[in-house]
Design an enzyme around this catalytic site. Sequence first.
Site, PDB file in Angstrom:
ATOM      1  N   CYS A  78       0.869  -1.174   0.000  1.00  0.00           N
ATOM      2  CA  CYS A  78       0.000   0.000   0.000  1.00  0.00           C
ATOM      3  C   CYS A  78       0.902   1.218   0.000  1.00  0.00           C
ATOM      4  O   CYS A  78       1.644   1.439   0.965  1.00  0.00           O
ATOM      5  CB  CYS A  78      -0.919  -0.003   1.217  1.00  0.00           C
ATOM      6  N   CYS A 215      -5.276   6.446  -3.441  1.00  0.00           N
ATOM      7  CA  CYS A 215      -4.666   5.112  -3.501  1.00  0.00           C
ATOM      8  C   CYS A 215      -3.288   5.275  -4.124  1.00  0.00           C
ATOM      9  O   CYS A 215      -3.170   5.642  -5.304  1.00  0.00           O
ATOM     10  CB  CYS A 215      -5.526   4.165  -4.335  1.00  0.00           C
TER      11      CYS A 215
END
Length: 272
Positions: A78, A215
Site C-alpha cells: 500500500c 490510492c
Amino acid sequence: MAVAFEKYHGTGNDFLVCEVSEPVDDWGAFAITHCDRETGVEVDGRRGADGVLVLSIEGGDRVRMRLYQPDGGTAAMCGNGARCAAQWAARRLETDEFAIDTPAGERYARVGEEVIEIEMGVPSFAPSEIPLAREESLIREEVEGWEVTAVNTGVPHAVVFVDDVSTVDLASMAPPVRHAEVFPEGANVNLASRSERGFDQRTFERGVEGETRSCGTGAVAIAVVAKRLGLVEDERVSVSPPGGELLVEVPENGPAVLSGPVAFEGRGEVAP
C-alpha cells in the site's frame, strides 16, 4: 486491555497504526470492527479507516509493515500506507531514510519535512505477476465494457482512461471489473483522466470494496500505464486523487517512486 493506536492519512487515505506487540489475537477481525465507516473508531470527526497498519521496528534500522483491510483481508503493498508507516517510524528510528519490509518486498523510504517518498518496486505487466487468467498481457482490451490495462504495482490494478473521472459512476462500473474472470485474485479499479497538471484519479479498492480518497499503488499504476501507452514522456507524473496530489516517478529502469504529504490525525485506545 486496551489497544493503543495512532491515526494518519496520506492525501485522504487513512489508517490506524498499531504496534505488533499490542494485545490483538486477530488483526483481521480488529480491522473489520474498527475500520467500519459507520461504527468504527472515531478520530477528528471521521469514523473508520481504510486499513490497519501493524508495525514493528526491526533491528533498529527498519520497520516491518503489514496491512489489514476493512474486509479482514490483507494487501501485500500500500503506497500511502507505507508513507504513513514511514512517518510513524522516522521518529522512532531517529533517521529520515530507512527500509520498510512488506509482503511485496523491501521498500525504501525518505522522510522530508513536507513530503514522504517511497520506492514502490518495479511495476509489471506480466500476466503471472498481476496475476491474470491468461498468458498474454492485458493492454487496452475490453473488460466488462471498459478499455482496461492491467499492471501490478505491488498489488493488481485495472486502469481505465476516461474523458472525465467525475462523470463516471464508479460504484456501479468498478465491481464487475474488480471481479472479472481475467483477474483470478481480483483487482483494484482506477479511473484516470487528463488534467492541467497530469491526471485525475478515482479508485475502487479491493478489500475496502468501495472508493477511497486516495490510492498510492493506484496512482503509480496510472502513471506507469500512461507511460506504457505513450500518453506521457516525462519520468515524473502528477496524479490527483480526491484527497490531494501525488507525484510518481517512473524511470526507464528501476523502481517507481511515490511522493506526497502525510498528516497525523490523532491517537487513542480501543478494545481489542
